[in-house]
Design an enzyme around this catalytic site. Structure first.
Site, PDB file in Angstrom:
ATOM      1  N   GLU A  60      -2.155  -3.535  -6.507  1.00  0.00           N
ATOM      2  CA  GLU A  60      -3.326  -2.518  -6.729  1.00  0.00           C
ATOM      3  C   GLU A  60      -2.497  -1.086  -7.519  1.00  0.00           C
ATOM      4  OE1 GLU A  60      -6.860  -1.660  -4.211  1.00  0.00           O
ATOM      5  OE2 GLU A  60      -6.101   0.199  -4.247  1.00  0.00           O
ATOM      6  N   GLY A 102       0.877  -1.246   0.132  1.00  0.00           N
ATOM      7  CA  GLY A 102       0.002   0.047   0.130  1.00  0.00           C
ATOM      8  C   GLY A 102       0.923   1.315   0.030  1.00  0.00           C
TER       9      GLY A 102
END
Length: 446
Positions: free
Chosen positions: A244, A219
Site C-alpha cells: 500500500e 507499514g
C-alpha cells in the site's frame, strides 16, 4: 495539438483559481504529498468570506494554512480518509473528522457514492510532452476522484517526482480547468523513527520467517524500518514488493540488491505501491524509475491481487491486541490515531497467498506520560477501541518475547499463545482475567 498553447490558456494565479470555490462546496485536496500549498494559502486568504466548506484529504504531512484561519470551524471542516498526527490534533480543535472506510474501497466509493466534488485542487509534477500531469507518489484514488470533480485545478511543483505506473497515475491537460505554478516547495517528508532494541528484536523474529522470492508489504514506523534494515543486511534474494505504502526501507533493500521481483506471479519485476511518503531519498529513487509501479489502491490492496502473489509477507503495527485476538491499530480507546487503511486487506490477502504470512507486530508494553508501564496485550480491548482486524483473521502476532500463530486456535489456545508473548510482568494478571472470561484451562501452565 499544441499542449504548450493550451497550458498557457489555462495558466492562472492561485488567487484567481480559488475564486471558483463558493459557500457550501466540497473541495478535495487530494492525498498526502499531493496536498496543495500555494492554492491552500490562497484559499486560507479567501476563507473568512466563505461558510460551510467541506474539505477532503488524508495523511497530511504539513499543517494546511486553512487550519489557522480565525474561527476556522465556522468556515470549514476537514474530512480525512486516513489521519496523520497533524490531522489528529485538529480533531481537538473541532475542525477535523475521520471518514472510516477500507482504503481499498476508496476509488469505487468516489465513482459510485460520492455525490459532489465541486473543486479538486492538488499538486502534480510538470506536464510531459504528451500533455499529462503526474500525480507523483499519490496514484491512490486520484484518477477516480478527478472523474467526479466539476472543476480541477492543478498546482505544478517542479520537485514532485514523476512516478511511473501503467494506468491512473496522472491526468491529461484536456481534463484540467486551471493550472497554477506553485513555489516548488520540497515534497512533504515522513521519516521513520529510529529502531529501538525492541523493534530490532521483533524484526529478527519476522525476518527469519521470510524465504527467498517472498513478496513484501511493509507499514510505516520503527519496526517495519528495522525489518527493512535486517533484510538489506541478510542473504535473502529475489524479493518482490507489492504494498500500500512505499517507504524508505524499500529503497535500502533495493539498493542492497535484494529486490528483483523475478518470482512475482503478477507485475513481474515491478515494485507496486498505491502511495509513497518518506525522505528525499525515497522521492529521488521513485522519480522516473521503471522498476517501480504506482497504481490505484483498489488494485494494490485488492485481496485478489495480494493473494495472487506467492509467499506474500505482510508486516504491520498494532496499538493493542486482546486475548480474543482482536487487533486495534486505529485508536487509543476513544482517542483517534490513524484509520482503517489497508491493514485488514493485507491480513486477509497474505493468508490466502500460497505460502503467505501476515504479521501483526508491537512492543509488549508502552509507557504513559506519567511513566506507568502498560501492556499492549489486554484481556479485552479498552472501551472505544476500534477492531481493525477481527479475531477470525489474525495470523501471526509478534512481540519482543516471541511470535505465535493464532489462526484457527480455540479461545483458550489463543489466550495461552498471546499471554506467552506478553511482558512477563503482566502474564499472571492476564491469566487471572482470562479465567474470568472463561478462556483459560486449568491444564495450562501458570
Amino acid at each position: 495539438m499544441n499542449y504548450a498553447e493550451i497550458y498557457a490558456q489555462k495558466l492562472t494565479t492561485a488567487e484567481e483559481a480559488v475564486k471558483v470555490i463558493k459557500t457550501g462546496d466540497w473541495v478535495d485536496y487530494g492525498w498526502c504529498t499531493g496536498h496543495p500549498v500555494k492554492l491552500d494559502h490562497a484559499l486560507a486568504e479567501r476563507m473568512p468570506g466563505l461558510e460551510d466548506i467541506k474539505v477532503r484529504g488524508g495523511i497530511a504531512l504539513w499543517r494546511p494554512e486553512i487550519f489557522d484561519v480565525e474561527n476556522a470551524k465556522e468556515h470549514f471542516c476537514w474530512n480525512s480518509w486516513h489521519m496523520s498526527g497533524i490531522e489528529r490534533k485538529a480533531i481537538n480543535e473541532g475542525i477535523a473528522y475521520y471518514a472510516p472506510i477500507r482504503y481499498s474501497e476508496l476509488p469505487r466509493y468516489y465513482r459510485e457514492n460520492v455525490e459532489r466534488v465541486d473543486v479538486a485542487m492538488f499538486q502534480v509534477s510538470p506536464m510531459d510532452e504528451h500533455g499529462y500531469f503526474n500525480f507523483g507518489p499519490n496514484a491512490s484514488h486520484m484518477a477516480d476522484m478527478c472523474s467526479r470533480a466539476e472543476v480541477i485545478i492543478v498546482e505544478v511543483n517542479q520537485n514532485m517526482p514523476r512516478c511511473l505506473g501503467g494506468f491512473s497515475e496522472g491526468i491529461h491537460i484536456s481534463k484540467v480547468d486551471h493550472i497554477v505554478e506553485g513555489d516548488n516547495p520540497p515534497i512533504g517528508s515522513m521519516a521513520a523513527g529510529g529502531a529501538s532494541e525492541i523493534d530490532e528484536a521483533v524484526a529478527k523474529l519476522i525476518v527469519e520467517e521470510i524465504p527467498n522470492g517472498a513478496c513484501l508489504q511493509l507499514g510505516i514506523g520503527g519496526m517495519p524500518n528495522a525489518v527493512g534494515s535486517l533484510i538489506a543486511q541478510s542473504d535473502l534474494k529475489d524479493l518482490g514488493v507489492h504494498t500500500e505504502m512505499y517507504v524508505d526501507a524499500f529503497v535500502d533493500i533495493s539498493r542492497a540488491g535484494k529486490i528483483t521481483g523475478a518470482r512475482k506471479n503478477i507485475d513481474k519485476g515491478r515494485q507496486v505501491y498505491a502511495f509513497a511518503a518518506g525522505t528525499q531519498k525515497l522521492y529521488d529513487f521513485l522519480n522516473d524509475n521503471p522498476a517501480c509501479m504506482a497504481a490505484p489502491v483498489d488494485y494494490t490492496n485488492d485481496i485478489r491481487s495480494i493473494s495472487a502473489l506467492d509467499q506474500f509477507m505482510s508486516i504491520n503495527n498494532a496499538v493493542d491486541i486482546d486475548l480474543f485476538g482482536q487487533v486495534n491499530a486505529e485508536s487509543a480507546g476513544t482517542k483517534h490515531i490513524s484509520g482503517a487503511g489497508g491493514q485488514l486487506d493485507f491480513v486477509l490477502g497474505a493468508y490466502l497467498s500460497k505460502g503467505g504470512k501476515s504479521f501483526i507486530c508491537c512492543s509488549s508494553t508502552f509507557k504513559t506520560r506519567d511513566g506507568q508501564l502498560k501492556s499492549r496485550i489486554l484481556p479485552t480491548l479498552n472501551p472505544g477501541s476500534i477492531v481493525t482486524d477481527t479475531r477470525a483473521n489474525t495470523h501471526y502476532v509478534v512481540t519482543e518475547y516471541g511470535k505465535v500463530n493464532v489462526k484457527g486456535l480455540s479461545t483458550w489456545q489463543k489466550a495461552e499463545a498471546l499471554i506467552s508473548v506478553a511482558h512477563p510482568d503482566f502474564r499472571d494478571e492476564l491469566i487471572a482475567e482470562a479465567e474470568k472470561l472463561h478462556i483459560w484451562r486449568r491444564s495450562n501452565k501458570r
